[in-house]
Design a protein around this motif. Structure first.
Motif, short mmCIF file in Angstrom:
data_model
loop_
_atom_site.label_atom_id
_atom_site.label_comp_id
_atom_site.label_asym_id
_atom_site.label_seq_id
_atom_site.Cartn_x
_atom_site.Cartn_y
_atom_site.Cartn_z
N VAL A 288 0.81 -1.34 -0.22
CA VAL A 288 0.18 -0.31 -0.08
C VAL A 288 0.88 1.47 0.50
O VAL A 288 0.57 2.39 -0.69
CB VAL A 288 -1.57 0.09 1.18
N PHE A 289 2.16 1.45 0.47
CA PHE A 289 3.24 2.55 1.05
C PHE A 289 3.68 2.16 -0.34
O PHE A 289 3.79 3.86 -1.76
CB PHE A 289 3.96 1.80 2.09
N MET A 290 4.24 1.45 -1.17
CA MET A 290 4.63 1.81 -3.21
C MET A 290 3.31 2.09 -3.17
O MET A 290 4.22 3.09 -4.05
CB MET A 290 5.34 0.15 -2.83
N ALA A 291 2.36 1.85 -3.40
CA ALA A 291 1.83 2.08 -4.46
C ALA A 291 0.95 2.93 -4.09
O ALA A 291 0.92 4.25 -5.32
CB ALA A 291 0.28 1.49 -3.84
N GLY A 292 1.09 4.07 -3.30
CA GLY A 292 0.47 5.66 -3.30
C GLY A 292 1.61 6.52 -3.06
O GLY A 292 1.90 7.63 -3.49
N SER A 293 3.64 5.71 -3.15
CA SER A 293 4.69 6.40 -2.99
C SER A 293 5.33 6.49 -4.24
O SER A 293 6.25 7.08 -4.50
CB SER A 293 5.35 6.19 -2.05
N GLU B 229 13.45 3.72 3.30
CA GLU B 229 11.99 4.29 3.44
C GLU B 229 10.97 2.64 3.33
O GLU B 229 9.90 2.90 4.80
CB GLU B 229 11.50 4.65 2.25
N ILE B 230 11.34 2.00 3.04
CA ILE B 230 9.44 1.20 2.54
C ILE B 230 10.12 0.22 3.90
O ILE B 230 9.22 0.11 4.52
CB ILE B 230 9.77 0.87 1.18
N SER B 231 11.31 0.34 4.30
CA SER B 231 10.98 -1.27 5.31
C SER B 231 11.17 -0.28 6.95
O SER B 231 10.39 -0.74 7.63
CB SER B 231 12.73 -1.45 5.50
N ALA B 232 11.65 0.60 6.98
CA ALA B 232 11.28 1.87 8.10
C ALA B 232 9.62 1.97 8.48
O ALA B 232 9.16 1.84 9.15
CB ALA B 232 11.91 2.66 7.93
N HIS B 233 9.19 2.72 7.09
CA HIS B 233 7.32 2.36 7.03
C HIS B 233 7.13 0.72 7.43
O HIS B 233 6.01 0.68 8.52
CB HIS B 233 6.88 2.14 6.02
N VAL B 234 7.74 -0.41 8.26
CA VAL B 234 7.08 -1.53 8.65
C VAL B 234 7.65 -2.08 9.80
O VAL B 234 7.27 -2.74 10.32
CB VAL B 234 6.83 -2.70 7.31
N ILE C 52 4.98 -0.75 -10.22
CA ILE C 52 3.23 0.02 -9.88
C ILE C 52 3.31 1.20 -11.37
O ILE C 52 4.21 1.88 -10.69
CB ILE C 52 3.45 0.07 -8.79
N THR C 53 2.67 1.07 -12.36
CA THR C 53 2.70 2.42 -13.29
C THR C 53 1.55 1.95 -14.18
O THR C 53 0.03 1.02 -14.51
CB THR C 53 3.78 2.47 -13.97
N LEU C 54 0.45 3.03 -13.93
CA LEU C 54 -0.85 3.17 -15.04
C LEU C 54 -0.66 2.82 -16.24
O LEU C 54 -0.89 2.11 -17.38
CB LEU C 54 -1.75 4.33 -15.16
N GLU C 55 1.06 3.44 -16.54
CA GLU C 55 1.63 3.10 -17.91
C GLU C 55 1.31 1.62 -18.79
O GLU C 55 1.28 1.10 -19.66
CB GLU C 55 2.66 3.41 -18.20
N ARG C 56 1.40 0.70 -17.46
CA ARG C 56 1.72 -0.88 -17.76
C ARG C 56 -0.30 -1.20 -18.11
O ARG C 56 -0.44 -1.61 -19.54
CB ARG C 56 1.40 -1.69 -16.66
N GLY C 57 -0.80 -0.34 -17.51
CA GLY C 57 -2.65 -0.12 -18.07
C GLY C 57 -2.55 -0.04 -18.98
O GLY C 57 -3.56 -0.48 -19.66
N LYS C 58 -2.08 1.15 -19.78
CA LYS C 58 -2.60 1.95 -21.19
C LYS C 58 -1.03 1.00 -22.33
O LYS C 58 -2.17 1.49 -23.60
CB LYS C 58 -1.96 3.06 -20.68
#
Length: 289
Positions: free
Chosen positions: A23-28, A37-42, A68-74
Motif C-alpha cells: 500500500v505504501f509503495m502504491a501510494g508513493s 523508507e519502505i522497510s522503516a514504514h513497516v 506499479i504504474t498506470l502505463e502498464r494498464g495503457k
C-alpha cells in the motif's frame, strides 16, 4: 501456545507487513521511495524486510515498485490493432477455454435461487494473504464468495453471504477454505492438481460477463467497451461495468483486469489502491509461468 501456533502468528504478522508495504509503495510510486523508507514504514531493517518480502510475494520490493504504474494498464489499449484482433489477443473471442485452465464456473439455477440455499451447507473462513485479509466461502460445488476485508467490514461479508443464501447453514471452518488460499498464494506459481470450481449466483448477463473475465489471460488487461463488444453488446459498457462490480469472487473472477478505455484504472469493489496492488502482484507472478 505450541510451535505451530507461533509459526501461524508470525506468518500473519509477515502478511500484514507485506500488505502495508505494498500500500505504501502504491501510494508513493511517483517519488520512488527507497528500500530504507519502505522497510522503516513497516518497522523492519532493510535486510530483514527484503527477505520477508521476497519470501511471501515472490519478487523483490524494487521489482514490485517498478511495476506499479498506470502505463502498464495503457499498454494494450495503445496498440494499433483492430478491435477484434485485440479481443482475440486477450482471449475474449475465438476460444472458450478459461484462461487459467483450472477455474470452472457453475451458475446457480433459477430453482436454486428461489430456494435461497435451503438445505445447503456453506463453510467460510478468514485468511491472511500477502494482499491483505480475505474472506472465503465455499459450497460443496465450489467457491461462492471471496473478497478482501479489514476490521471495518468483516461482519459485512458474513451479512452479504447470508443475504445471498438466506436459508443455508453457515459454518465457520478455516480448515475447509484454506485450500483456496494455498492454491492462489503458493510460494511458486503453478497449476493445482485439480480444478477450482465457482458456484455463483447472478443474472444471465452477469454470468456472461464473468465468463468473459475468466478468458482474459493473467497479466493482461481489457476495457469495459472491449468486453461489451466481444459479448456482442457494443454500447453496453455501463452494464458491463455494473456486472464487473457485482463480481462475488475476487481474484478468481478477475475483475481487476478490467480498466477504462483511456487506460485509467477504473473502479474496484475493494478500492483502487487494492486493484493496483493486485494487478502488479499478478503481472509479476505471471512472469514466472
Amino acid at each position: 501456545m505450541d510451535q505451530s501456533d507461533d509459526l501461524r502468528l508470525q506468518q500473519m504478522s509477515d502478511y500484514r507487513r507485506i500488505e502495508k508495504a505494498m500500500v505504501f509503495m502504491a501510494g508513493s510510486a511517483s517519488r520512488q521511495p527507497t528500500l530504507d523508507e519502505i522497510s522503516a514504514h513497516v518497522h523492519l531493517s532493510p535486510f530483514h524486510f527484503q527477505r520477508v518480502f521476497c519470501r511471501w510475494s515472490g519478487t523483490t520490493p524494487k521489482r514490485f515498485l517498478q511495476a506499479i504504474t498506470l502505463e502498464r494498464g495503457k499498454r494494450l489499449l495503445r496498440e494499433d490493432k483492430a478491435l477484434l484482433e485485440v479481443s482475440h489477443d486477450v482471449g475474449l473471442s475465438g476460444s472458450s477455454r478459461l484462461h487459467d485452465h483450472f477455474v470452472q464456473l457453475e451458475a446457480v439455477t433459477p430453482g436454486e435461487f428461489r430456494n435461497g440455499g435451503e438445505g445447503l451447507c456453506i463453510e467460510y473462513g478468514f485468511h491472511q494473504t500477502p494482499l491483505g485479509q480475505m474472506f472465503v466461502a465455499i459450497t460443496p460445488r465450489g467457491i461462492c464468495r471471496m473478497g478482501f476485508i479489514d476490521h471495518t467490514n468483516a461482519g459485512a461479508a458474513l451479512k452479504e453471504l447470508r443475504r445471498a443464501w438466506p436459508k443455508s447453514t453457515l459454518i465457520s471452518s478455516e480448515m475447509a477454505t484454506r485450500h483456496v488460499i494455498d492454491v492462489l498464494f503458493r510460494d511458486r506459481p503453478g497449476r493445482p492438481t485439480g480444478p477450482l470450481s465457482l458456484h455463483v449466483t447472478g443474472t444471465n448477463f452477469q454470468v456472461a460477463v464473468w465468463r468473459a473475465l475468466l478468458r482474459i489471460p493473467p497479466g493482461r488487461l481489457a476495457s469495459y467497451s472491449l468486453i461489451a463488444a466481444a459479448l456482442g453488446r457494443p454500447g453496453s459498457s455501463r452494464a458491463v461495468g455494473n456486472a464487473v462490480g457485482a463480481n462475488p469472487v475476487a481474484l478468481l473472477i478477475p475483475c481487476h483486469r478490467v480498466i477504462q478505455q483511456s487506460g485509467a484504472l477504473g473502479g474496484y469493489r475493494w478500492g483502487t489502491a487494492k486493484k493496483q496492488m493486485v494487478q502488479t502482484w499478478e503481472q509479476l507472478r505471471s512472469e514466472f509461468l
